[in-house]
Design a protein around this motif. Structure first.
Motif: not given
Ligand SMILES: Nc1nc2c(ncn2[C@@H]2O[C@H](COP(=O)(O)OP(=O)(O)OP(=O)(O)O)[C@@H](O)[C@H]2O)c(=O)[nH]1
Ligand SMILES: [Mg+2]
Length: 407
Positions: A199-225
């Motif tokens: 089963p796909g996500a419920t409407t409630g799950e979609l809404t919660k996830a949508h909100k969560f992905f509006f949390s502050p996002a930041e770059f942490v690090k690039s790794a070459t090894n």
């Protein structure tokens, strides 16, 4: 023990080379049960060698790999990768095939079928169960030749877990360890015709996830090894892989609603490092260099090592362009993830470029390909467009579930 065929050599134009060699190494490790000596000391890898450090495959895993798995095992394995208890619907399972004297049924092994957990296992304390690795007594019953080629044969025959002896094996079980569990021939094996319904996500799950992905996002690090990979193993991590120019970086921007967070380009091979991002101190997202055109061999070794060893990696998203379908490099990485017991989910990108009808047809074709061989593939193929934002909430909800985030 192993042989390199033309197709595998052709794939040596990218970090697919590393995929291929890693696969071969994996097969060798399994057959020889050789312990690996070096243990990475940073980025969540164990510090001191222990009994758990025998190989990349002898470690906690999301999805158990099956040696000699049959279609029904794959169905169960797929179900294991779902978050909710599920049973295999009868409609997904076809009638038992009949076998002639030259096409003997695959051997079913004794222990791998027991106790399939139906919830996502915690990979922090459960060792991967690859049959023949932990139990040396079974090693001799597995013919080396059966898993040693990585070829352009039909996909089902390529899979490392599929029985493919040159000589047809006897319909009777080869060892006493399997004799007691051999099913009646008329009932087993059955053919998996489609992924189990999830089963796909419920409407409630979609809404919660949508909100969560509006949390502050930041770059942490690039790794070459590997030594540069951030040591933030306390938060769940998901990684995005796929061919170059498939839309990985754009997808991360789309998910976190930050257009400039990850650099994108219309030129393939733009992302050249593993880039780590953090979302609200709860989730780590990893953008990978692409494989295929304009990629480099040296990226492959690092990425594969990362995928196989990262403790907090909850799911790998394999991005596929529906207008091009699954490419050999995609199936190679799926084989590697299957054989390493790592859970992955296929995400179709750039949906906006296809009409609904064409998209549905392309998706159905890809799903049919996955059914043939995928073991650790989460049985829900998602479609997204970073341009129109279609499908992003569904993917967000899938990531929230995969990461077992409590929102
Ligand atoms: N129409 C459309 N174009 C997209 C979409 N996602 C990405 N693109 C375009 O595809 C191109 C490649 O996007 P990237 O996100 O840089 O791809 P990538 O997979 O990170 O590529 P590499 O870093 O080279 O591996 C860019 O020109 C994007 O604008 C989408 O959903 N729809
Ligand atoms: Mg990129």
């Amino acid at each position: 023990m192993t042989s390199i065929t033309g197709t595998a050599r052709k794939a040596a134009s990218s970090w697919g080379t590393a995929l291929y060699h890693n696969y071969i190494q994996h097969v060798s490790v399994q057959l020889n049960q050789a312990p690996s000596r070096g243990v990475r000391t940073r980025a969540g890898f164990r510090r001191t060698p222990s009994s758990q450090d025998r190989a990349p495959f002898d470690r906690p895993s999301l999805c158990e790999a099956f040696e000699g798995a049959t279609q029904i095992d794959k169905a169960k394995a797929s179900i294991r990768c779902t978050e909710q208890p599920t049973t295999i619907p009868e409609s997904l399972i076809g009638k038992a095939p009949t076998y002639s004297s030259t096409t003997a049924p695959p051997t079913r092994r004794s222990t791998v079928h027991r106790g399939f957990p139906t919830t996502l296992p915690d990979r922090s304390d459960r060792p991967i169960r690859i049959e023949g690795f932990e139990h040396s007594s079974r090693k001799s019953s597995r013919p080396a030749a059966s898993k040693s080629t990585f070829t352009d044969q039909p996909q089902q025959q390529e899979r490392p877990n599929v029985h493919k002896n040159n000589k047809p094996s006897s319909p009777t079980p080869p060892t006493s360890t399997v004799a007691s569990t051999k099913p009646a021939p008329e009932k087993f094996p059955k053919k998996l015709q489609a992924f189990p319904f999830v089963p796909g996500a419920t409407t409630g799950e979609l809404t919660k996830a949508h909100k969560f992905f509006f949390s502050p996002a930041e770059f942490v690090k690039s790794a070459t090894n590997l030594s540069m990979i951030p040591d933030n193993t306390m938060i769940p991590e998901v990684a995005f892989v796929g061919r170059s120019n498939i839309g990985k970086s754009s997808l991360i921007n789309g998910l976190v609603n930050r257009n400039g967070l990850v650099k994108t380009s219309s030129k393939p091979g733009h992302t050249r490092m593993m880039n780590f991002f953090k979302l609200g101190d709860k989730l780590s997202l990893v953008d990978m260099p692409g494989y295929g055109w304009k990629s480099r061999d040296e990226w492959g070794g690092m990425i594969i090592s990362y995928l196989q060893n990262r403790k907090n990696l909850k799911r790998i998203y394999i991005l596929v362009d529906p207008s091009h379908g699954l490419k050999e490099s995609d199936t190679q990485i799926m084989k590697l993830l299957d054989s390493s017991g790592l859970s992955y989910q296929v995400v179709l990108t750039k949906m906006d470029r296809l009409s609904k009808t064409k998209y549905s047809a392309a998706k159905a074709e890809i799903e049919a390909e996955l059914v043939k061989g995928a073991i650790c593939c989460f049985p829900l193929v998602l479609g997204v467009s970073s341009k129109t934002k279609d499908g992003l909430d569904e993917l967000r909800a899938a990531i929230v579930k995969a990461g077992q985030l409590t929102l």
